[in-house]
Every structure is written in C-alpha cells, then in structure tokens.
Design a protein around this motif. Structure first.
Motif, mmCIF file in Angstrom:
data_model
loop_
_atom_site.group_PDB
_atom_site.id
_atom_site.type_symbol
_atom_site.label_atom_id
_atom_site.label_comp_id
_atom_site.label_asym_id
_atom_site.label_seq_id
_atom_site.Cartn_x
_atom_site.Cartn_y
_atom_site.Cartn_z
ATOM 1 N N UNK A 163 47.899 -7.224 26.128
ATOM 2 C CA UNK A 163 47.010 -6.117 26.491
ATOM 3 C C UNK A 163 45.891 -6.581 27.415
ATOM 4 N N UNK A 164 45.264 -5.616 28.044
ATOM 5 C CA UNK A 164 44.170 -5.892 28.982
ATOM 6 C C UNK A 164 42.838 -5.541 28.342
ATOM 7 N N UNK A 341 49.208 -3.008 28.884
ATOM 8 C CA UNK A 341 49.359 -3.244 30.324
ATOM 9 C C UNK A 341 49.891 -2.012 31.052
ATOM 10 N N UNK A 342 50.754 -1.244 30.398
ATOM 11 C CA UNK A 342 51.383 -0.094 31.038
ATOM 12 C C UNK A 342 50.756 1.234 30.646
ATOM 13 N N UNK A 343 49.671 1.182 29.922
ATOM 14 C CA UNK A 343 48.978 2.410 29.521
ATOM 15 C C UNK A 343 48.296 3.022 30.743
ATOM 16 N N UNK A 344 48.523 4.303 31.036
ATOM 17 C CA UNK A 344 47.904 4.933 32.216
ATOM 18 C C UNK A 344 46.381 4.857 32.242
ATOM 19 N N UNK A 345 45.729 4.813 31.069
ATOM 20 C CA UNK A 345 44.262 4.780 31.054
ATOM 21 C C UNK A 345 43.722 3.475 31.624
ATOM 22 N N UNK A 346 44.557 2.454 31.667
ATOM 23 C CA UNK A 346 44.122 1.139 32.170
ATOM 24 C C UNK A 346 43.561 1.234 33.581
ATOM 25 N N UNK A 347 44.117 2.116 34.388
ATOM 26 C CA UNK A 347 43.726 2.202 35.797
ATOM 27 C C UNK A 347 42.426 2.965 36.029
ATOM 28 N N UNK A 359 44.849 -10.457 30.824
ATOM 29 C CA UNK A 359 45.877 -10.672 29.816
ATOM 30 C C UNK A 359 45.293 -11.350 28.578
ATOM 31 N N UNK A 360 45.121 -10.559 27.526
ATOM 32 C CA UNK A 360 44.783 -11.097 26.214
ATOM 33 C C UNK A 360 46.126 -11.314 25.528
ATOM 34 N N UNK A 361 46.402 -12.506 25.054
ATOM 35 C CA UNK A 361 47.727 -12.831 24.532
ATOM 36 C C UNK A 361 47.812 -12.614 23.023
ATOM 37 N N UNK A 362 48.802 -11.802 22.614
ATOM 38 C CA UNK A 362 49.097 -11.607 21.205
ATOM 39 C C UNK A 362 50.414 -12.308 20.892
ATOM 40 N N UNK A 385 59.557 -2.067 23.619
ATOM 41 C CA UNK A 385 58.480 -1.150 23.248
ATOM 42 C C UNK A 385 58.922 0.305 23.374
ATOM 43 N N UNK A 386 58.637 1.099 22.359
ATOM 44 C CA UNK A 386 59.028 2.505 22.379
ATOM 45 C C UNK A 386 58.055 3.360 23.181
ATOM 46 N N UNK A 387 56.921 2.784 23.540
ATOM 47 C CA UNK A 387 55.874 3.520 24.250
ATOM 48 C C UNK A 387 55.002 2.518 24.997
ATOM 49 N N UNK A 388 54.379 2.934 26.114
ATOM 50 C CA UNK A 388 53.434 2.031 26.790
ATOM 51 C C UNK A 388 52.104 1.904 26.053
ATOM 52 N N UNK A 389 51.934 2.687 24.985
ATOM 53 C CA UNK A 389 50.655 2.729 24.276
ATOM 54 C C UNK A 389 50.593 1.672 23.181
ATOM 55 N N UNK A 390 49.475 0.945 23.156
ATOM 56 C CA UNK A 390 49.141 0.017 22.079
ATOM 57 C C UNK A 390 47.800 0.460 21.506
ATOM 58 N N UNK A 391 47.759 0.695 20.206
ATOM 59 C CA UNK A 391 46.498 1.067 19.577
ATOM 60 C C UNK A 391 45.805 -0.205 19.119
#
Length: 397
Positions: A163-164, A341-347, A359-362, A385-391
């Motif tokens: 994640x970013x 990384x692929x979450x639209x809100x990132x931009x 890149x924070x590594x999990x 991943x089933x979704x680009x969203x990570x909570x």
C-alpha cells in the motif's frame, strides 16, 4: 553517551528469556531500552515516537493483544520487545479470517546478533497460533532490509501487499474547500452500514468496525457530496448519493506523539521561517513546513472511498476539511492516509511526496496448522485480490 557492547558467544542465546510484559515491573526497563534504540540510530534525520508512558498503547485497542519482553543475563536486563494482536478481517469476497498483526519488534543495539529478534518473533507467533490466528502479517518500510530478511528468510513470510502511505503536512493557513460541496458528519451506525457495504469485497476490512468507529480516538466519519444533492438524500433509505466521498478521522493525540530529530540548524531555521511567513500572511497559502521539531500528533484518515463523476473533487475537499480540523487542533503536524496501490483515491489525496511512502511493504504467512477448509476455499496468499481496495485499520498505525 557510549553504549556497552556485549560479547557474542554460544551461550548467549540460552541467557535470553522471553516472557509476557508486566506493566508494573517492566515499564521503566522497556522505556530505557527503546530510548537506547533511538540513541543507537542517532546521527541522522529520524522520526522519534513518544508512547506517552504506555509501551503497550499500539495494541491496546485490539480485543486480543500481547506484548513480550526479552530479558538477558543474570541481571535480567530487558533487551528486546515485540507486540502482537489478532483481529477478524476480510480476505476478499466477504470471507473473514482471523489475522495476527506483529509489530513493534525492537532489540537493544548492544544485544543484537544474539538471536533475540528471532526468539521474540517465534514466541509471539506461538501465542498467535494458540489464540486462533490463521494468518499473520507485519508491515515495514520497503527499505528496511534487516526486518524484511528476518521475516522472509527465517520465518517464511511472503511479500504480500504494498500500500501507499500519503502524508499531508498541516500548514499554518486553512485550505479552501471546493464550492458547491457540503460536508456532513455521519453517526457511527450509519457509517458502519456504509462501510460494510462499500468494503465488502475488500481485503483487511475489520469485522469489529463498529468498535473502531465508536473508539474515543476516532473523531468522526464525514461525507462530502454536492450541495444540490443534499436535500434529495435521505440516509434512512439506504440509497447513496450519485456522487460522494467518505472518510473517518483517527487522532493519535492520546496514543503517541512524534518528533523529528537530527536536522541541521540551517535547514531547521529555513523550515521554521516558512512557517512564520505562512502564519503572518495566510492569504498567500504558502506550502509551509510543519512544526515537526516539537512533539506532535497526526490525524489518520481511514475508510476512504469515493463514487460518481464528482468523486475525485469531493475526496480532495474532504481531505482539505480534515487538514483544517488538524489546523484547529494545535499540535497536529500531519494528515496521513494509507491506501492500496490500485485504489482510485490514491491519485486525488493531497500529499507531499518527500514525506510519503510509495510502497509500504506488508509481508504475510499462513500458519501451517490451518487447512484450506478452515480458512476458506483457497490460500489467501495465492489468491488474486478480489478488489483494488485495502482497508487500513487505524489501530495498526
């Protein structure tokens, strides 16, 4: 201050005892050990954390948690710590698993290379398995090779998600909100209903989201939507506006404080000068450097989500709204968000690149005692991943 150096010999590992943290007996020793870790990392720019006299604070808000300490030698000196917790989260497709989070591993600089870190990780993993964890993960800076190597080479963790982390400094001026935008505060019950709907297919969504939203550290959940949509929207119907953005705000003010140390006098003076100018002439809206040289806290944005054609503009205004909340809370130094990384809100989340982490590594592992029948139809580690969203759970920070 000089640090004593402990000679390495074959008996050293046997001289280490790992046990559960005892607040009454161990608090002073843990604080001293962590202070020595900061001294050992001195001589360069660093971010120092003050846990406000509560070494267990970073896991205290999880329903199941532990902190272990490592004692060394006849004097039983505390030379290492580790923390762990267990929560129930989604792995995608609304499937829940019991996930352990391992964090806060530290070993005194004078006692490294004695296998203490390895012993701490082993013991906390044992506790996680005994308490029903199916998977375990840890998070670190992607440049932290020592930590990455320990977990991936010694304990078979897999690099899993990146994640970013986006950091927006809190300036001395207020940020203008977009015109024609309304921002409303949602009650915890409504926020819970919306989150369970929009993050149903995401990864890492916590089953106890209701407890998070009602936690004293959560300052509220806010939705941005066009003003023209406000009279038409009735939350009771369960129908969402065509365009909206939502986020919740978590404050570390009562949890821990941060402070930047090691900056040169010249750079420090330049940074503070920009702050003074911004305070004197706020109408210029200069991107001043925050006052991070004294103790400060952060606001963490979690549950960020947007929908509709106006979603990006609404999300930006919502982040600016959170910035202004921090501006009114003297001592808040930054607004932080972490998204996939692929979450639209990132931009669209406002941030300073120099302060952020692309890149924070999990890293994650599946415990061997868990079969595929127990944890679902397939191994999470091998699933797409089933979704680009990570909570990102605010309790994790």
């Amino acid at each position: 201050m000089s640090l004593k150096i402990v000679a390495v010999n074959s008996a050293d590992e046997k001289s280490v005892v790992v046990r559960e943290y005892d607040e009454e007996k161990d608090k002073a020793g843990v604080e001293e050990m962590e202070r020595l870790c900061e001294i050992g990392e001195g001589g360069k720019l660093s971010l120092v954390a003050d846990l406000l006299g509560d070494p267990i604070c970073r896991v205290r808000h999880f329903p199941s948690h532990i902190m272990l300490v490592a004692e060394y030698g006849e004097e039983r000196e505390i030379v290492g710590v580790i923390r762990g917790c267990i929560k129930t989260v989604t792995r995608g497709h609304s499937v829940y698993v019991n996930l352990a989070y391992i964090l806060g591993l530290r070993v005194s600089p004078s006692h490294r290379r004695l296998g203490i870190g390895k012993k701490l990780v082993h013991k906390v993993e044992e506790w996680c398995k005994q308490n029903g964890a199916e998977y375990a993960y840890m998070a670190t800076d992607c440049t932290n090779e020592a930590s990455i190597n320990l977990f991936t080479r010694k304990f078979d963790y897999t690099k899993f998600r990146t994640p970013t982390m986006l950091v927006q400094p809190v300036h001395a001026h207020y940020k203008p909100l977009g015109s024609g935008i309304a921002i409303v505060r949602l009650n915890p019950k409504l926020a819970e209903t919306l989150y369970r709907r929009v993050f149903a297919n995401s990864e890492f969504f916590p089953k106890d989201i209701d407890k998070i939203l009602c936690n004293k550290l959560s300052l509220g959940t806010f939705m941005a939507l066009p003003k023209k949509s406000l009279p038409k929207w009735d939350p009771k119907t369960g129908i969402l506006p065509p365009s909206f953005a939502i986020t919740s705000v978590w404050s570390t003010k009562q949890l821990f404080r941060l402070q930047v140390k090691g900056m040169s006098t010249l750079k420090h003076a330049c940074c503070m000068a920009s702050r003074v100018v911004d305070a004197w002439m706020p109408w210029l809206m200069l991107p001043s450097f925050p006052d991070v040289f004294r103790s400060f806290w952060v606001y963490f944005l979690y549950g960020l989500h947007m929908e509709g054609k106006n979603g990006p503009r609404l999300m930006k205004s919502l982040c600016d709204f959170a910035h202004n909340m921090g501006r009114d809370d003297d001592g808040c130094g930054a607004v932080v968000a972490e998204v996939g990384q692929r979450d639209p809100v990132r931009e669209v989340i406002p941030h300073w690149t120099k302060f952020s982490m692309s890149e924070d590594l999990w890293c994650m592992k599946k415990f061997n005692h868990v079969s595929d029948e127990i944890c679902g139809s397939s191994d999470w580690l091998k699933s797409r991943p089933s979704s680009p969203l990570i909570f990102v759970d605010p309790r994790d920070i």
